[in-house]
Write a protein that holds these residues in place. Structure first.
Motif, PDB file in Angstrom:
ATOM      1  N   VAL A 138      32.548  30.127  47.295  1.00 37.34           N
ATOM      2  CA  VAL A 138      31.894  30.664  48.486  1.00 37.34           C
ATOM      3  C   VAL A 138      32.985  31.203  49.408  1.00 37.34           C
ATOM      4  CG1 VAL A 138      30.431  30.207  50.484  1.00 37.34           C
ATOM      5  CG2 VAL A 138      29.992  29.011  48.323  1.00 37.34           C
ATOM      6  N   LEU A 139      32.822  32.443  49.845  1.00 39.14           N
ATOM      7  CA  LEU A 139      33.795  33.081  50.726  1.00 39.14           C
ATOM      8  C   LEU A 139      33.263  33.076  52.148  1.00 39.14           C
ATOM      9  CD1 LEU A 139      36.070  33.850  48.857  1.00 39.14           C
ATOM     10  CD2 LEU A 139      33.938  34.580  47.757  1.00 39.14           C
ATOM     11  N   LEU A 140      33.984  32.440  53.031  1.00 40.05           N
ATOM     12  CA  LEU A 140      33.669  32.440  54.456  1.00 40.05           C
ATOM     13  C   LEU A 140      34.855  33.030  55.207  1.00 40.05           C
ATOM     14  CD1 LEU A 140      32.263  28.797  54.849  1.00 40.05           C
ATOM     15  CD2 LEU A 140      30.948  30.885  54.445  1.00 40.05           C
ATOM     16  N   ALA A 194      38.413  41.274  52.399  1.00 42.23           N
ATOM     17  CA  ALA A 194      38.901  39.931  52.091  1.00 42.23           C
ATOM     18  C   ALA A 194      37.890  39.174  51.245  1.00 42.23           C
ATOM     19  CB  ALA A 194      39.179  39.175  53.390  1.00 42.23           C
ATOM     20  N   VAL A 195      36.611  39.314  51.569  1.00 39.28           N
ATOM     21  CA  VAL A 195      35.565  38.629  50.802  1.00 39.28           C
ATOM     22  C   VAL A 195      35.415  39.247  49.420  1.00 39.28           C
ATOM     23  CG1 VAL A 195      33.070  38.214  50.685  1.00 39.28           C
ATOM     24  CG2 VAL A 195      34.298  37.849  52.839  1.00 39.28           C
ATOM     25  N   MET A 196      35.304  40.564  49.349  1.00 39.18           N
ATOM     26  CA  MET A 196      35.041  41.232  48.069  1.00 39.18           C
ATOM     27  C   MET A 196      36.181  41.045  47.080  1.00 39.18           C
ATOM     28  SD  MET A 196      32.067  42.310  48.739  1.00 39.18           S
ATOM     29  CE  MET A 196      31.433  43.601  47.706  1.00 39.18           C
ATOM     30  N   SER A 197      37.418  40.968  47.573  1.00 37.01           N
ATOM     31  CA  SER A 197      38.568  40.818  46.673  1.00 37.01           C
ATOM     32  C   SER A 197      38.594  39.452  46.002  1.00 37.01           C
ATOM     33  CB  SER A 197      39.872  41.054  47.441  1.00 37.01           C
ATOM     34  OG  SER A 197      40.049  40.068  48.446  1.00 37.01           O
ATOM     35  N   CYS A 198      37.852  38.488  46.547  1.00 37.03           N
ATOM     36  CA  CYS A 198      37.816  37.143  45.967  1.00 37.03           C
ATOM     37  C   CYS A 198      36.625  36.924  45.037  1.00 37.03           C
ATOM     38  CB  CYS A 198      37.783  36.093  47.075  1.00 37.03           C
ATOM     39  SG  CYS A 198      39.281  35.991  48.065  1.00 37.03           S
ATOM     40  N   LEU A 199      35.716  37.897  44.979  1.00 37.37           N
ATOM     41  CA  LEU A 199      34.557  37.778  44.113  1.00 37.37           C
ATOM     42  C   LEU A 199      34.877  38.318  42.725  1.00 37.37           C
ATOM     43  CD1 LEU A 199      31.801  38.961  46.616  1.00 37.37           C
ATOM     44  CD2 LEU A 199      32.067  36.644  45.707  1.00 37.37           C
ATOM     45  N   ASP A 200      34.162  37.847  41.748  1.00 36.22           N
ATOM     46  CA  ASP A 200      34.363  38.271  40.361  1.00 36.22           C
ATOM     47  C   ASP A 200      33.579  39.562  40.135  1.00 36.22           C
ATOM     48  OD1 ASP A 200      35.002  38.415  37.686  1.00 36.22           O
ATOM     49  OD2 ASP A 200      33.529  36.902  37.063  1.00 36.22           O
ATOM     50  N   PHE A 226      26.629  46.190  59.879  1.00 39.45           N
ATOM     51  CA  PHE A 226      26.973  45.390  58.711  1.00 39.45           C
ATOM     52  C   PHE A 226      26.490  46.094  57.436  1.00 39.45           C
ATOM     53  CE2 PHE A 226      26.243  41.918  55.660  1.00 39.45           C
ATOM     54  CZ  PHE A 226      27.461  41.257  55.720  1.00 39.45           C
ATOM     55  N   LEU A 227      25.262  46.573  57.462  1.00 41.13           N
ATOM     56  CA  LEU A 227      24.711  47.308  56.314  1.00 41.13           C
ATOM     57  C   LEU A 227      25.558  48.525  55.997  1.00 41.13           C
ATOM     58  CD1 LEU A 227      22.471  47.980  54.247  1.00 41.13           C
ATOM     59  CD2 LEU A 227      21.197  49.044  56.126  1.00 41.13           C
ATOM     60  N   ALA A 228      25.937  49.288  57.028  1.00 42.96           N
ATOM     61  CA  ALA A 228      26.736  50.495  56.820  1.00 42.96           C
ATOM     62  C   ALA A 228      28.113  50.161  56.254  1.00 42.96           C
ATOM     63  CB  ALA A 228      26.873  51.264  58.129  1.00 42.96           C
ATOM     64  N   ALA A 229      28.708  49.064  56.717  1.00 44.62           N
ATOM     65  CA  ALA A 229      30.031  48.680  56.223  1.00 44.62           C
ATOM     66  C   ALA A 229      29.979  48.312  54.747  1.00 44.62           C
ATOM     67  CB  ALA A 229      30.576  47.516  57.042  1.00 44.62           C
ATOM     68  N   VAL A 230      28.937  47.596  54.340  1.00 42.68           N
ATOM     69  CA  VAL A 230      28.799  47.231  52.922  1.00 42.68           C
ATOM     70  C   VAL A 230      28.533  48.476  52.086  1.00 42.68           C
ATOM     71  CG1 VAL A 230      27.454  45.911  51.248  1.00 42.68           C
ATOM     72  CG2 VAL A 230      28.008  44.894  53.476  1.00 42.68           C
ATOM     73  N   GLY A 251      29.983  34.522  64.513  1.00 44.51           N
ATOM     74  CA  GLY A 251      31.268  35.084  64.121  1.00 44.51           C
ATOM     75  C   GLY A 251      31.683  34.800  62.709  1.00 44.51           C
ATOM     76  N   CYS A 252      30.755  34.975  61.754  1.00 44.33           N
ATOM     77  CA  CYS A 252      31.067  34.652  60.358  1.00 44.33           C
ATOM     78  C   CYS A 252      30.465  35.672  59.412  1.00 44.33           C
ATOM     79  CB  CYS A 252      30.523  33.254  60.024  1.00 44.33           C
ATOM     80  SG  CYS A 252      30.767  32.758  58.304  1.00 44.33           S
ATOM     81  N   ILE A 253      31.207  35.986  58.359  1.00 45.32           N
ATOM     82  CA  ILE A 253      30.685  36.693  57.190  1.00 45.32           C
ATOM     83  C   ILE A 253      30.831  35.742  56.011  1.00 45.32           C
ATOM     84  CG2 ILE A 253      31.082  38.576  55.552  1.00 45.32           C
ATOM     85  CD1 ILE A 253      32.003  40.288  57.873  1.00 45.32           C
ATOM     86  N   GLY A 254      29.797  35.653  55.197  1.00 47.24           N
ATOM     87  CA  GLY A 254      29.851  34.810  54.012  1.00 47.24           C
ATOM     88  C   GLY A 254      29.473  35.585  52.768  1.00 47.24           C
ATOM     89  N   GLY A 255      30.031  35.195  51.639  1.00 48.12           N
ATOM     90  CA  GLY A 255      29.704  35.859  50.383  1.00 48.12           C
ATOM     91  C   GLY A 255      29.759  34.906  49.220  1.00 48.12           C
ATOM     92  N   ALA A 256      28.894  35.130  48.224  1.00 48.50           N
ATOM     93  CA  ALA A 256      28.899  34.311  47.009  1.00 48.50           C
ATOM     94  C   ALA A 256      28.037  34.994  45.964  1.00 48.50           C
ATOM     95  CB  ALA A 256      28.374  32.904  47.280  1.00 48.50           C
ATOM     96  N   GLN A 257      28.309  34.685  44.709  1.00 47.58           N
ATOM     97  CA  GLN A 257      27.457  35.180  43.647  1.00 47.58           C
ATOM     98  C   GLN A 257      26.316  34.215  43.350  1.00 47.58           C
ATOM     99  OE1 GLN A 257      31.032  35.996  41.546  1.00 47.58           O
ATOM    100  NE2 GLN A 257      30.502  38.130  41.205  1.00 47.58           N
TER     101      GLN A 257
END
Length: 312
Positions: free
Chosen positions: A9-11, A28-34, A65-69, A222-228
């Motif tokens: 989980v990327l926080l 930073a988040v995307m570079s840690c995802l597979d 946020f949508l536009a950045a992704v 103040g957080c972005i989170g990411g996970a598969q």
């Protein structure tokens, strides 16, 4: 027996929607995802939370946020689709009302409204009609906004998949399988597996607390989170908020199923850890409303949908 496989989980802290800051934190988040080395020629479906054109903007995924992704995937060579099945309105009307279309100006993308039902059967023999449009992509990117939820405690990655259920069929699931929070949570947990592959990126920068999903108050988290794994991301968000996970019907259901994402000790945090966000002041509902809709609510919802559908 529980799985020994760790779930990543990327926080990461992100204190605003300024474009350069979002770009840096998302990278930073995307570079840690597979993820594949390139998305050239691949179709990416972005599935934000577009709950309603009638509610406040904070109820939906932030336009910035949508536009950045979208920009991140476009720069990797992807074709971008954006779609959902809002409770009220269409993908196009919600995006226009809440400034998403304007925020995406200059980026090539296609809006799609989830409207073509295909039947799928999940555990317990429950039949669900999900959008064929949600299956017509190489990767679905789930983009929830973190919010308090008066029926499910919080709404985050898993709950946002409910948008793949077409139109009024969402309300019918509430009616047919809403006799308990646990029964409904079991259905929600089955949805992500119907649209693999997918990943989830949560907009936890400005969030909705106290009540939700439409009537809460804004709070800077103040957080972005990411996970598969959406269950792992939801578990991490509960840890991050410092609230009892056992109060969440979705977490209870996942833990009861021995889902690998519900085991806090199996979560791996390469970036920030949940405790770094403690003390945000995020408040959750004191009690949960019934899941089952009243017949009056169902009829009124249907009438509002018809009114919006025939609006010039």
């Amino acid at each position: 027996m529980t799985s020994k496989i760790q779930q990543t989980v990327l926080l990461t802290r992100c204190v605003g929607y300024e474009s350069l800051l979002l770009e840096e934190r998302l990278q930073a988040v995307m570079s840690c995802l597979d993820l594949p080395d390139t998305f050239h020629g691949r179709t990416i479906l972005l599935k934000p939370n577009l709950i309603s054109s009638r509610g406040p903007a904070i109820a939906c995924t932030s336009p910035l946020f949508l536009a950045a992704v979208a920009r991140w995937f476009y720069e990797q060579g992807a074709r971008i689709l954006i779609g959902d099945s809002p409770a009220f309105g269409t993908t196009e009307s919600v995006m226009e009302k809440h400034g998403m279309t304007a925020a995406l100006n200059g980026l090539p993308f296609r809006q799609i409204h989830f409207k073509s039902p295909v039947r799928r059967t999940v555990a317990g023999g429950v039949t669900i009609e999900i959008a064929a449009e949600a299956l017509e992509c190489d990767l679905l990117v789930n983009l929830p906004r973190l919010k308090a939820h008066n029926q499910m405690y919080i709404t985050c990655a898993v709950k946002n998949f409910f948008g793949i259920v077409v139109g009024m069929r969402k309300a019918m699931l509430h009616m047919r399988h809403g006799k308990s929070h646990r029964e409904f949570a079991d259905i929600l947990l089955a949805l992500p597996d119907l649209v693999t592959p997918h990943l989830s990126l949560v907009d936890g920068i400005e969030v909705m607390h106290r009540s939700g999903p439409l009537d809460g108050e804004k709070l800077m988290l103040g957080c972005i989170g990411g996970a598969q794994c959406p269950v792992a991301l939801d578990t991490a968000m509960l840890e991050l908020l410092g609230v009892p996970k056992s109060h969440s019907p979705l977490w209870q259901a996942a833990y009861g199923q021995q889902h690998k994402g519900a085991q806090s000790e199996k979560l791996l945090y390469p970036l920030d850890v949940p405790s770094q966000f403690h003390g945000s002041g995020f408040l959750l509902p004191q009690g949960l409303n019934p899941v089952r809709f009243s017949l009056l609510r169902l009829l009124l919802g249907g009438m509002r949908r018809l009114k919006l559908a025939f609006r010039p």
